[in-house]
Design a protein around this motif. Sequence first.
Motif, PDB file in Angstrom:
ATOM      1  N   ALA A 142       0.828  -1.202   0.000  1.00  0.00           N
ATOM      2  CA  ALA A 142       0.000   0.000   0.000  1.00  0.00           C
ATOM      3  C   ALA A 142       0.854   1.240   0.000  1.00  0.00           C
ATOM      4  CB  ALA A 142      -0.928  -0.009   1.217  1.00  0.00           C
ATOM      5  N   SER A 143       0.368   2.297  -0.675  1.00  0.00           N
ATOM      6  CA  SER A 143       1.074   3.574  -0.695  1.00  0.00           C
ATOM      7  C   SER A 143       0.408   4.528   0.285  1.00  0.00           C
ATOM      8  CB  SER A 143       1.037   4.163  -2.109  1.00  0.00           C
ATOM      9  OG  SER A 143       1.695   5.404  -2.134  1.00  0.00           O
ATOM     10  N   ASP A 144       1.176   5.143   1.129  1.00  0.00           N
ATOM     11  CA  ASP A 144       0.671   6.046   2.147  1.00  0.00           C
ATOM     12  C   ASP A 144       0.397   7.399   1.518  1.00  0.00           C
ATOM     13  OD1 ASP A 144       1.781   6.813   5.521  1.00  0.00           O
ATOM     14  OD2 ASP A 144       0.150   7.655   4.338  1.00  0.00           O
ATOM     15  N   PRO A 145      -0.800   7.975   1.652  1.00  0.00           N
ATOM     16  CA  PRO A 145      -1.078   9.275   1.066  1.00  0.00           C
ATOM     17  C   PRO A 145      -0.250  10.390   1.670  1.00  0.00           C
ATOM     18  CG  PRO A 145      -2.884   8.603   2.522  1.00  0.00           C
ATOM     19  CD  PRO A 145      -1.977   7.417   2.351  1.00  0.00           C
ATOM     20  N   ASP A 146       0.377  10.158   2.805  1.00  0.00           N
ATOM     21  CA  ASP A 146       1.213  11.189   3.419  1.00  0.00           C
ATOM     22  C   ASP A 146       2.681  11.052   3.043  1.00  0.00           C
ATOM     23  OD1 ASP A 146      -0.955  12.306   4.697  1.00  0.00           O
ATOM     24  OD2 ASP A 146      -0.748  11.005   6.449  1.00  0.00           O
ATOM     25  N   ASP A 147       3.002  10.186   2.080  1.00  0.00           N
ATOM     26  CA  ASP A 147       4.399   9.991   1.677  1.00  0.00           C
ATOM     27  C   ASP A 147       5.051  11.288   1.249  1.00  0.00           C
ATOM     28  OD1 ASP A 147       4.444   7.374   2.219  1.00  0.00           O
ATOM     29  OD2 ASP A 147       4.441   6.662   0.151  1.00  0.00           O
ATOM     30  N   SER A 148       4.311  12.131   0.522  1.00  0.00           N
ATOM     31  CA  SER A 148       4.903  13.342  -0.029  1.00  0.00           C
ATOM     32  C   SER A 148       5.362  14.287   1.071  1.00  0.00           C
ATOM     33  CB  SER A 148       3.896  14.058  -0.938  1.00  0.00           C
ATOM     34  OG  SER A 148       2.736  14.393  -0.205  1.00  0.00           O
ATOM     35  N   GLU A 149       4.684  14.273   2.215  1.00  0.00           N
ATOM     36  CA  GLU A 149       5.113  15.091   3.332  1.00  0.00           C
ATOM     37  C   GLU A 149       6.254  14.431   4.086  1.00  0.00           C
ATOM     38  OE1 GLU A 149       4.018  18.063   3.743  1.00  0.00           O
ATOM     39  OE2 GLU A 149       2.625  17.853   2.077  1.00  0.00           O
ATOM     40  N   ARG A 150       6.296  13.102   4.048  1.00  0.00           N
ATOM     41  CA  ARG A 150       7.300  12.366   4.801  1.00  0.00           C
ATOM     42  C   ARG A 150       8.650  12.390   4.095  1.00  0.00           C
ATOM     43  NH1 ARG A 150       5.696   7.488   8.414  1.00  0.00           N
ATOM     44  NH2 ARG A 150       3.606   8.109   7.837  1.00  0.00           N
ATOM     45  N   ILE A 151       8.657  12.102   2.792  1.00  0.00           N
ATOM     46  CA  ILE A 151       9.892  12.068   2.020  1.00  0.00           C
ATOM     47  C   ILE A 151       9.731  12.995   0.825  1.00  0.00           C
ATOM     48  CG2 ILE A 151      11.617  10.580   0.951  1.00  0.00           C
ATOM     49  CD1 ILE A 151      11.029   9.806   3.807  1.00  0.00           C
ATOM     50  N   PRO A 152       9.996  14.277   0.962  1.00  0.00           N
ATOM     51  CA  PRO A 152       9.814  15.203  -0.157  1.00  0.00           C
ATOM     52  C   PRO A 152      10.878  14.992  -1.239  1.00  0.00           C
ATOM     53  CG  PRO A 152      10.801  16.330   1.717  1.00  0.00           C
ATOM     54  CD  PRO A 152      10.433  14.957   2.194  1.00  0.00           C
ATOM     55  N   ILE A 153      10.452  15.099  -2.494  1.00  0.00           N
ATOM     56  CA  ILE A 153      11.376  14.989  -3.626  1.00  0.00           C
ATOM     57  C   ILE A 153      11.751  16.403  -4.042  1.00  0.00           C
ATOM     58  CG2 ILE A 153      11.755  14.025  -5.923  1.00  0.00           C
ATOM     59  CD1 ILE A 153      11.218  11.920  -3.849  1.00  0.00           C
ATOM     60  N   ARG A 154      12.798  16.917  -3.456  1.00  0.00           N
ATOM     61  CA  ARG A 154      13.287  18.273  -3.718  1.00  0.00           C
ATOM     62  C   ARG A 154      14.647  18.417  -3.051  1.00  0.00           C
ATOM     63  NH1 ARG A 154      12.816  20.367   1.257  1.00  0.00           N
ATOM     64  NH2 ARG A 154      11.012  19.840   2.560  1.00  0.00           N
ATOM     65  N   PRO A 155      15.359  19.514  -3.320  1.00  0.00           N
ATOM     66  CA  PRO A 155      16.606  19.737  -2.583  1.00  0.00           C
ATOM     67  C   PRO A 155      16.339  19.823  -1.086  1.00  0.00           C
ATOM     68  CG  PRO A 155      16.506  21.159  -4.497  1.00  0.00           C
ATOM     69  CD  PRO A 155      15.153  20.512  -4.385  1.00  0.00           C
ATOM     70  N   LEU A 156      17.210  19.198  -0.310  1.00  0.00           N
ATOM     71  CA  LEU A 156      16.984  19.063   1.127  1.00  0.00           C
ATOM     72  C   LEU A 156      18.042  19.807   1.923  1.00  0.00           C
ATOM     73  CD1 LEU A 156      16.262  15.219   1.085  1.00  0.00           C
ATOM     74  CD2 LEU A 156      14.559  17.046   1.201  1.00  0.00           C
ATOM     75  N   SER A 157      17.657  20.274   3.089  1.00  0.00           N
ATOM     76  CA  SER A 157      18.615  20.904   3.992  1.00  0.00           C
ATOM     77  C   SER A 157      19.430  19.838   4.707  1.00  0.00           C
ATOM     78  CB  SER A 157      17.875  21.770   5.012  1.00  0.00           C
ATOM     79  OG  SER A 157      17.082  20.962   5.868  1.00  0.00           O
ATOM     80  N   TRP A 158      20.501  20.259   5.377  1.00  0.00           N
ATOM     81  CA  TRP A 158      21.345  19.312   6.099  1.00  0.00           C
ATOM     82  C   TRP A 158      20.544  18.624   7.199  1.00  0.00           C
ATOM     83  CZ3 TRP A 158      23.213  17.980  10.853  1.00  0.00           C
ATOM     84  CH2 TRP A 158      24.370  17.203  10.882  1.00  0.00           C
ATOM     85  N   ARG A 159      19.694  19.380   7.863  1.00  0.00           N
ATOM     86  CA  ARG A 159      18.889  18.789   8.943  1.00  0.00           C
ATOM     87  C   ARG A 159      17.941  17.734   8.388  1.00  0.00           C
ATOM     88  NH1 ARG A 159      15.160  22.077  13.369  1.00  0.00           N
ATOM     89  NH2 ARG A 159      14.396  20.227  14.487  1.00  0.00           N
ATOM     90  N   GLU A 160      17.364  17.986   7.227  1.00  0.00           N
ATOM     91  CA  GLU A 160      16.483  16.984   6.625  1.00  0.00           C
ATOM     92  C   GLU A 160      17.264  15.738   6.228  1.00  0.00           C
ATOM     93  OE1 GLU A 160      12.878  19.367   4.464  1.00  0.00           O
ATOM     94  OE2 GLU A 160      14.890  19.670   3.660  1.00  0.00           O
ATOM     95  N   LEU A 161      18.478  15.919   5.737  1.00  0.00           N
ATOM     96  CA  LEU A 161      19.307  14.766   5.386  1.00  0.00           C
ATOM     97  C   LEU A 161      19.602  13.908   6.617  1.00  0.00           C
ATOM     98  CD1 LEU A 161      21.934  16.362   2.942  1.00  0.00           C
ATOM     99  CD2 LEU A 161      19.956  14.945   2.348  1.00  0.00           C
ATOM    100  N   ALA A 162      19.701  14.542   7.764  1.00  0.00           N
ATOM    101  CA  ALA A 162      19.979  13.794   8.993  1.00  0.00           C
ATOM    102  C   ALA A 162      18.727  13.146   9.577  1.00  0.00           C
ATOM    103  CB  ALA A 162      20.609  14.723  10.035  1.00  0.00           C
ATOM    104  N   ASP A 163      17.544  13.730   9.324  1.00  0.00           N
ATOM    105  CA  ASP A 163      16.310  13.238   9.949  1.00  0.00           C
ATOM    106  C   ASP A 163      15.530  12.265   9.076  1.00  0.00           C
ATOM    107  OD1 ASP A 163      16.858  14.769  12.144  1.00  0.00           O
ATOM    108  OD2 ASP A 163      15.542  16.422  11.584  1.00  0.00           O
ATOM    109  N   LEU A 164      15.465  12.520   7.778  1.00  0.00           N
ATOM    110  CA  LEU A 164      14.592  11.744   6.900  1.00  0.00           C
ATOM    111  C   LEU A 164      14.954  10.261   6.790  1.00  0.00           C
ATOM    112  CD1 LEU A 164      13.844  14.283   4.029  1.00  0.00           C
ATOM    113  CD2 LEU A 164      12.287  13.431   5.785  1.00  0.00           C
ATOM    114  N   PRO A 165      16.240   9.867   6.899  1.00  0.00           N
ATOM    115  CA  PRO A 165      16.520   8.422   6.855  1.00  0.00           C
ATOM    116  C   PRO A 165      15.749   7.631   7.905  1.00  0.00           C
ATOM    117  CG  PRO A 165      18.549   9.647   6.579  1.00  0.00           C
ATOM    118  CD  PRO A 165      17.482  10.651   6.903  1.00  0.00           C
ATOM    119  N   PHE A 166      15.556   8.201   9.082  1.00  0.00           N
ATOM    120  CA  PHE A 166      14.813   7.501  10.122  1.00  0.00           C
ATOM    121  C   PHE A 166      13.321   7.435   9.784  1.00  0.00           C
ATOM    122  CE2 PHE A 166      18.664   9.137  12.085  1.00  0.00           C
ATOM    123  CZ  PHE A 166      19.143   8.018  12.728  1.00  0.00           C
ATOM    124  N   ALA A 167      12.832   8.431   9.022  1.00  0.00           N
ATOM    125  CA  ALA A 167      11.455   8.362   8.551  1.00  0.00           C
ATOM    126  C   ALA A 167      11.288   7.238   7.537  1.00  0.00           C
ATOM    127  CB  ALA A 167      11.050   9.700   7.917  1.00  0.00           C
TER     128      ALA A 167
END
Length: 301
Positions: free
Chosen positions: A27-52
Motif C-alpha cells: 500500500a502507498s501512504d497518502p502522506d508519503d509526499s510530506e514524509r519524504i519530499p522529492i526536492r533539494p533538502l537541507s542538512w537537517r532533513e538529510l539527517a532526519d529523513l533516513p529515520f522516517a
Amino acid sequence: MFPAVADRTGRPSAAGMPHARGTSGAASDPDDSERIPIRPLSWRELADLPFAVLQYRIRTIAALAGIGSLLALGIVLGVTALVTVVTDGSSAGSAWAAILSTVCCAWLLRLWTIGVTVPIGLGVAHRQPITARAACGRFRTVAARLAADQLISLLIVLGILIIGTPLVITLIPASIWLGRIMGNRWTVAPILYTEPLPYRAAVVRAKTLAAGRVMPLAGLWIHLRAVLLVLAVPIAGLLGFLSDISGTHRWAMTALLSGAALLISAFAAAVDAATAVIIHIDRRCVREGADIRIPTEQAIR
C-alpha cells in the motif's frame, strides 16, 4: 530508474505517483509526499529523513535484518563450536574463532541489510513501495557490484584508521578525511539500483553527484557515527545486565557479545542505506533538476 514525482515545493505531481495501491503489492501512504519530499533538502532533513524511511517500512526491514542476524549468529556459534572441538576446548582458539567469525559475519550482514534496505527505501521515497520478496530479488541483481563497493569501503576505512589512530592528535583529521571519502561514495548503492552502470562508473557518478557538497556530507557521516555510538550505549548496558544473569559461561558470553555486535552492525547498515537514498534524491534534484516536472503536450492542452 524511479521517476521524479514532485516539484521543488515538495508537492506531489500528478504523474507517476500511485496513491491507492502500488503495483508491487504494497500500500502507498497518502502522506508519503510530506514524509519524504522529492526536492533539494537541507542538512537537517538529510539527517532526519533516513529515520522516517526506516519507520515507514520498519516491519519489513526489521524482519529481513533480523533473519540475517539470526543466520549470522548461528554461523558464529557453529564455527566457534567447531574450533573448540578441534582445539580440545582451547580458550584462546575459541575466542579467536568467535572474534574472526563475528567480524566476517558482520560484514556479510551489513551487505545483506544494505542490499535489501536500499530498494525498499527507494520505493518509499518514490511512492512505489515494494515487497520484501521484490527487495531480495533486486538485491540479487546487484549483489556482486554492491559487495565490491562494501569491500573497498571497508579497506578504505581500515587503512585510514590505521594511519590516524596511533596518535590522538591525528584522529580528528583522519575522521574528517574518512568522512570526505565516504561522503563522496555514499550514493553508490542507490545508483547501482537505479542505473545500469558497472561498478567503476557508479563510483564516478556518485562522486559527480556529491561535488559541491562534500564537506556537509562528511559532517553528516561523522554525525551519524556519533548517533550510532550513543544508541549503542543502551545495548552495552543490556549486555551488562544479561551477563549478571548468565554469569561468565563461555557460550552465554559468546552469544551475547556476538549477537550485540551483529545487531549494531545491522542497525548501522540500515541507517546508512536509508541515508544514501535520501542523499541520492537531494543530489539528483540539485545537480540534475530531477524534481522539476515537465508538462506533457496533453497537459498543456
